[in-house]
Each structure stands twice: as C-alpha cells, then as structure tokens.
Design an enzyme around this catalytic site. Structure first.
Site, PDB file in Angstrom:
ATOM      1  N   TYR A   3       0.807  -1.221   0.000  1.00 52.89           N
ATOM      2  CA  TYR A   3       0.000   0.000   0.000  1.00 52.89           C
ATOM      3  C   TYR A   3       0.841   1.272   0.000  1.00 52.89           C
ATOM      4  O   TYR A   3       0.417   2.314  -0.501  1.00 52.89           O
ATOM      5  CB  TYR A   3      -0.852   0.059   1.278  1.00 52.89           C
ATOM      6  CG  TYR A   3      -1.856  -1.033   1.455  1.00 52.89           C
ATOM      7  CD1 TYR A   3      -2.932  -1.170   0.596  1.00 52.89           C
ATOM      8  CD2 TYR A   3      -1.751  -1.930   2.517  1.00 52.89           C
ATOM      9  CE1 TYR A   3      -3.873  -2.161   0.788  1.00 52.89           C
ATOM     10  CE2 TYR A   3      -2.680  -2.933   2.711  1.00 52.89           C
ATOM     11  CZ  TYR A   3      -3.748  -3.043   1.841  1.00 52.89           C
ATOM     12  OH  TYR A   3      -4.677  -4.031   2.033  1.00 52.89           O
TER      13      TYR A   3
ATOM     14  N   THR B  77      -2.901  -6.354  -6.812  1.00 46.81           N
ATOM     15  CA  THR B  77      -2.752  -5.331  -5.783  1.00 46.81           C
ATOM     16  C   THR B  77      -3.113  -5.889  -4.417  1.00 46.81           C
ATOM     17  O   THR B  77      -3.794  -6.907  -4.295  1.00 46.81           O
ATOM     18  CB  THR B  77      -3.646  -4.113  -6.049  1.00 46.81           C
ATOM     19  OG1 THR B  77      -5.012  -4.431  -5.692  1.00 46.81           O
ATOM     20  CG2 THR B  77      -3.590  -3.658  -7.495  1.00 46.81           C
ATOM     21  N   ASP B  78      -2.681  -5.197  -3.392  1.00 47.06           N
ATOM     22  CA  ASP B  78      -3.159  -5.509  -2.052  1.00 47.06           C
ATOM     23  C   ASP B  78      -4.623  -5.090  -1.944  1.00 47.06           C
ATOM     24  O   ASP B  78      -5.177  -4.454  -2.842  1.00 47.06           O
ATOM     25  CB  ASP B  78      -2.305  -4.812  -0.992  1.00 47.06           C
ATOM     26  CG  ASP B  78      -2.163  -5.644   0.268  1.00 47.06           C
ATOM     27  OD1 ASP B  78      -3.131  -6.334   0.630  1.00 47.06           O
ATOM     28  OD2 ASP B  78      -1.082  -5.609   0.894  1.00 47.06           O
ATOM     29  N   TRP B  79      -5.239  -5.427  -0.842  1.00 47.92           N
ATOM     30  CA  TRP B  79      -6.690  -5.326  -0.716  1.00 47.92           C
ATOM     31  C   TRP B  79      -7.187  -3.894  -0.489  1.00 47.92           C
ATOM     32  O   TRP B  79      -6.687  -3.183   0.376  1.00 47.92           O
ATOM     33  CB  TRP B  79      -7.138  -6.216   0.442  1.00 47.92           C
ATOM     34  CG  TRP B  79      -7.598  -7.595   0.054  1.00 47.92           C
ATOM     35  CD1 TRP B  79      -8.674  -8.250   0.562  1.00 47.92           C
ATOM     36  CD2 TRP B  79      -7.037  -8.495  -0.924  1.00 47.92           C
ATOM     37  NE1 TRP B  79      -8.809  -9.495  -0.027  1.00 47.92           N
ATOM     38  CE2 TRP B  79      -7.825  -9.670  -0.941  1.00 47.92           C
ATOM     39  CE3 TRP B  79      -5.955  -8.413  -1.792  1.00 47.92           C
ATOM     40  CZ2 TRP B  79      -7.566 -10.750  -1.778  1.00 47.92           C
ATOM     41  CZ3 TRP B  79      -5.686  -9.485  -2.619  1.00 47.92           C
ATOM     42  CH2 TRP B  79      -6.478 -10.628  -2.614  1.00 47.92           C
TER      43      TRP B  79
ATOM     44  N   LEU C 101      -7.794  -0.873  -2.658  1.00 48.90           N
ATOM     45  CA  LEU C 101      -7.175   0.366  -3.125  1.00 48.90           C
ATOM     46  C   LEU C 101      -8.149   1.316  -3.804  1.00 48.90           C
ATOM     47  O   LEU C 101      -7.806   2.475  -4.047  1.00 48.90           O
ATOM     48  CB  LEU C 101      -6.035   0.057  -4.110  1.00 48.90           C
ATOM     49  CG  LEU C 101      -4.652  -0.178  -3.513  1.00 48.90           C
ATOM     50  CD1 LEU C 101      -4.628  -1.381  -2.596  1.00 48.90           C
ATOM     51  CD2 LEU C 101      -3.603  -0.333  -4.617  1.00 48.90           C
TER      52      LEU C 101
END
Length: 605
Positions: free
Chosen positions: A274, A315-317, A319
């Site tokens: 992030y 991607t990470d969670w 965004l």
C-alpha cells in the site's frame, strides 16, 4: 463486442489437446468487456453453513456467490475464515466450481488463501491452522536457517491446499524486518536480505514446483513489492497514519534482494504494498509519491522492464473503494491518489502495470474506464490473458474438482502434523540458560508457578508436582509472555501489534518482583523484536518462540526436544535506540541486547 450466446461444447478453449496459447486466445475472443473486467477482481468469499454457497446475508456483508458469479462475472476469490473440516471445505469448493461451470463461458474459479499452516492466535493477516498441520510462523523457519525444511513445509502445505481446492497462496511475505516496530514482521523471514531471499525461494519451489506452474502447483503471490519493511516510524500502511515508506539510509536496493531471488525461483505472481515512497530516487529519477500499485515507475519500469517479471501482479486489498472491515470503517488505501475518483484509480492502477484488484468487486468501473477512454480494451486483454493462462496451467479448465473423501486423509495427515510439531520445537531459540537450568528436572516436592498456558498440561506430564498461585512460594516459575505492543482500538486495527517494543513500567515492575522471588524461565513469543533487557537480566533462562503450542514449549522445557533456533533479527536495547535507527537499514540499533544469529543449544550430559 463478442456474442453473449453460450459457446458450443467443442469450442477450442475447451479442447485439452490444443496449446494453452491457442485456448486462451479463443476464450478471450469469446468474452464480452464485462466478462473480461470480472477477471480483474479478486475479493474475499466465505463458505456458507456446512459447505453451502454463501448468500447475501453472510456475516461479512460480502456479495453472495450468485452475485459474484452471475452479475459481477468474477472467478477469483480469497477464502475467508477458518477450515475445521476438510471434507466440508472440499464440498464447498466443488459446489463453487459447479456453479461457475453453469455460467455462460464456464470459466472455473481460482480460490486463494492467506497462510493457514502456522500456529498463531492473531488472525489479522493469517488464519489459525485448524485442521491443517501446524508449523511455526515463518520467523521460526528463518530461525532454523534450513532451506530444505522450508521447501518441505511449503510442499506439505501445497498438498493440504490442493486437497480442499486452494490454488493460490497469498504468500510468501518476503519484506525485511529493518524497522523493528512494524506490525507485520511475524510473517517475514526476518531482517537479513540474503537469508530471506534464500528461504523465500525455497518456499516458492515447495508450493509451485521447480518447472513452472502445473496442475499440481499452488501459485504464489510473493509480497509486498518492492519491500514493505521500511515503514515510517514503524506504522503500517493499512492505515492513514502509516501510509509513508521512507529510505533515510538510501538502502532501497537492499529490500529488492529477496524479490530478485523470488523471481529467479519462478514466482507466478507478485503483490505490491500500500505504501507511498517518500523522497525515493532510483537511478537519480524521483519516484512519484503514490502507493506502489499506482506507481508506473515501480511496477512497469522496475518490476516488469528492469527485473523482467511478466507474471500476474495483484494489488493488495482495497485500493479503490472504501470498506468496513470487522466493524471498522476503512478508507481506500489510495495513498497519494485520494483525490482521484474510483474509476480514475482503476485506470491509474492498470496504467501502472497491475493486472488484478485485490479486495474489490467492481468490474463496472473497468467497463466505465474503457468507455470513457481512460484505458484501452487492448490493455484489459493483456491482463486477462495472464490470468486465464494461469487457470489453464493449473488444470482448472480440464478438472477443477477435488476428491472430498481423499481431502480428509491428506489435510492434517499424521506425518505432516508430526513434522510441524517438530519444527515448532526446534525453532525455539535459547538466549540465556543460567547454571544450565534447562532442560528442567523437577523433584517430587517441586512447587511451580505458571503464566500464559494451561498448567494442567504440565501436571498431566508430571503428576507429582504442585501448582501454586503465588510465585513467592514457588521453587520454579514458568512464564509464557508475548512480545510487548501497544493495543490499538478498532475491529481490524486491534489485530496489529504495533507501537512500543517495551513493556509498560507496571508490567516491568510486576515481572521484576517475580524474578527476584524465584528462578524464572521465560518463553517469549516474538512476533516482532522486543526491547526487554530487564527480562534478559532478571530471568534464569530465556527461550524465544515464533508460534508454538504449549505442548511444544513443555517438550523443550523438559528436554524431550532441544532448541536449535537462531535469532532472525536483533533484539534492540531500548525504544530510544529504535527511534534513532533508520527504517530501511538492517541491524541499525545501538548495542542490541541480543544479535541476529544468536542462539544456544542444551548441554547434554
């Protein structure tokens, strides 16, 4: 736009005799824009009761399975929640695949998971092992310094995952623990880049195999590129106060070392973190101060072009859109891009070079971005092609189902469980053993004071001893302590052990009284480094663990197993020394109490 009629049963993409390239091209040509967009989203999904498919009234407030498959046209899901019965989990998986088979194109589902095989009581970033074999956390594997053991662990976890239909591991986490306060150190391999790279590569080989992704592989999402360790002041970028990542030691390249080894090992996927880099320059070029997944310089220029990665980037969670997680309102982690609309964020992430949006389920935003000319459909095709190719490599198009009865004989298999328990014991790190008090030998009249575990586990082994509730009357005190942290409020935030690495003055005084009254053996659970010189001074023996059961502790305590671990990071002397260190530089605190690599073994008579 492709036809919305169902393709014939003999459509080329269903033909296993054709090459994967041919099958992907055929399927892609059949897909509508919305069907393509659905592939780009990877969100959480729960099981319903008794292995049923989830409905709209699920406790997490997530879309129902029907909504996911038939309206949002998604086929990638992160299974949320523990698994206590492998047959139930396998049954759920098969029902999910059957429901996916009934959609227009019949694209099979890919199910992912956070780590499930570690002994832990903090489920913020992983799950209790439940029916799976239980191993120490990755810090414990790092303490053992054994790449073959790591690969064996990963291979066992792979077999257990496959048995219940889990095909993507949202791990390994190969960030470096250069900032001791960071709350996510427990899932790393510690502070040293070379060791983390070596063990991370072994981990990937164990899950994926050594010949690329095949039907028996579990695909690894290696995270968090380009290394999430150097968080400013040790805060975490899940939260607004922790969104900045800094490099005061100009040590960016050090954090890339594990990722280079992961790419060499063939990791199929990579996840950026992030954080937004502050003041970072690469080859003299200033890097845009936006979250890494939004950052084309990091994703395309560095990871894809310079480092040569052509796999999936997820991607990470969370965004893109705001969310409520465990009762806590969480803004989208669009750091540096807060001013952008959700559709603009989607376009920027895709332009940066990412393929998939973690923790989101809004494919309509991709459609809108294409229709507004913010992104081309050709760019969408590029990512969809990667995602479909992996489904074909995993064999999901040809046989997505698992054997329900066989699942119960694989998950938690006796030999797997025994190996995990052995690793828990061996990973223990012995830092002090005054007068060789360990292994412990107790006579029949011994009085024992305990904290942190069920004392009946001890008396069941040694029925002659007496348990006392007063350390001043004890012959020996046994303390299982957790590394210090500052409690945070909020549902999700409360899982993050952050803040001070020192015990409070009151807790120090309480422990000091015990140390003065009786010989004390401390088992210190290290999910982060700890500043505990008073424990090192006052206790008669200090053991460190990294996710271990009380049974494993007692086995080590009584000499039925011996500690073999070595510290995977320094243990700083004080918070003053931590605050004076540089977030991106390893081994940077002044005069640590114990250093990376320290650890003794028992003397045998």
């Amino acid at each position: 736009m492709s036809s919305t009629s169902r393709p014939p049963a003999d459509a080329p993409y269903r033909n296993a005799s054709l090459s994967i390239t041919e099958r992907v091209a055929n399927l892609l040509s059949q897909m509508t824009l919305l069907e393509k967009a659905g592939q780009l989203f990877h969100n959480m999904i729960p099981m319903g009761p008794n292995g049923s498919l989830s409905t709209s009234d699920n406790p997490l407030g997530l879309p129902s399975t029907d909504e996911y498959l038939n309206n949002k046209l998604m086929t990638h899901f992160n299974l949320i929640g523990g698994i206590t019965d492998p047959k139930v989990a396998a049954t759920w998986h098969n029902r999910l695949q059957e429901a996916a088979r009934q959609t227009r194109l019949g694209i099979p589902v890919t199910v992912s998971t956070d780590p499930r095989n570690h002994f832990t009581d903090n489920v913020g970033t992983s799950f209790n092992a439940g029916c799976f074999s239980q191993w120490p956390e990755t810090l414990g594997l790092a303490a053992l310094r054994d790449a073959k053991l790591v690969q064996r662990f990963a291979d066992i976890a792979r077999q257990e995952y496959l048995a219940v239909g889990l095909r993507v591991a949202l791990h390994p986490q190969i960030d470096l623990a250069t900032e001791p306060r960071w709350a996510r150190i427990n899932a790393t391999f510690g502070e040293d880049a070379e060791l983390s790279g070596e063990l991370g590569a072994a981990y990937i080989r164990g899950f994926q195999g050594t010949n690329g992704i095949v039907k028996d592989s579990v695909s690894c999402i290696t995270k968090h590129f380009p290394g999430g360790g150097p968080e400013k002041d040790g805060e975490d970028s899940h939260f607004t106060y922790g969104k900045e990542q800094v490099y005061p030691g100009d040590n960016f390249d050090y954090h890339l070392i594990p990722f280079k080894k992961a790419l060499e090992a063939g990791t199929s996927q990579v996840m950026p973190y992030y954080s937004q880099p502050i003041g970072l320059k690469i080859d003299g070029e200033k890097i845009e101060e936006v979250g890494f997944a939004f950052n084309k310089q990091i994703i395309t220029n560095l990871l894809r072009e310079k480092m040569g990665f052509n796999g999936i980037i997820c991607t990470d969670w969370g965004l893109v859109t705001d969310a409520n997680i465990l009762g806590q309102n969480m803004p989208a982690r669009a750091w540096g891009c807060e001013h952008l609309s959700p559709v603009e964020r989607v376009a920027k992430i895709l332009h940066a070079g990412c393929d998939q949006f973690g923790g989101e389920s809004c494919p309509e935003l991709v459609v809108e971005a294409v229709e507004k000319g913010l992104i081309s459909e050709a760019r969408i095709d590029e990512s969809v092609r990667r995602l479909l190719e992996e489904k074909f490599k995993l064999g999901l198009f040809d046989d997505p189902f698992v054997d329900v009865e066989k699942a119960a004989s694989i998950v938690g298999r006796q030999d797997f469980t025994r190996e995990g328990e052995d690793a828990q014991q061996r990973a223990y790190t012995l830092l002090k053993n005054e007068n060789d008090i360990l292994p412990l030998h107790l006579d029949a009249s011994a009085k024992i004071y305990t904290e942190g575990f069920d004392a009946t586990l001890l008396t069941s082994r040694l029925p002659h001893i007496t348990i006392t509730n007063n350390p001043e009357t004890a012959d020996i005190t046994l303390l299982r302590l957790k590394a210090p942290y500052t409690s945070r409020t909020g549902g999700f935030e409360s899982f993050f052990h952050a803040g001070s690495l020192e015990y409070t003055p009151d807790e120090k005084a309480r422990q000091a009284k015990i140390y003065k009254s009786t010989p004390t053996i401390v088992d210190l659970y290290l999910d982060r480094p700890a500043c505990v010189p008073e424990v090192a001074e006052g206790a008669s023996a200090v053991l460190c663990s990294y996710g271990a059961s009380a049974e494993a502790f007692l086995d080590v305590l009584l000499g039925r197993a011996g500690p073999e671990g070595k510290l995977p990071f320094d243990l700083p002397r004080s918070m003053e020394s931590v605050r004076g260190s540089r977030e991106d530089v390893p081994f940077d605190t002044v005069d640590p109490v114990f250093r990376f690599g320290e650890g003794m073994r028992y003397k045998r008579g």
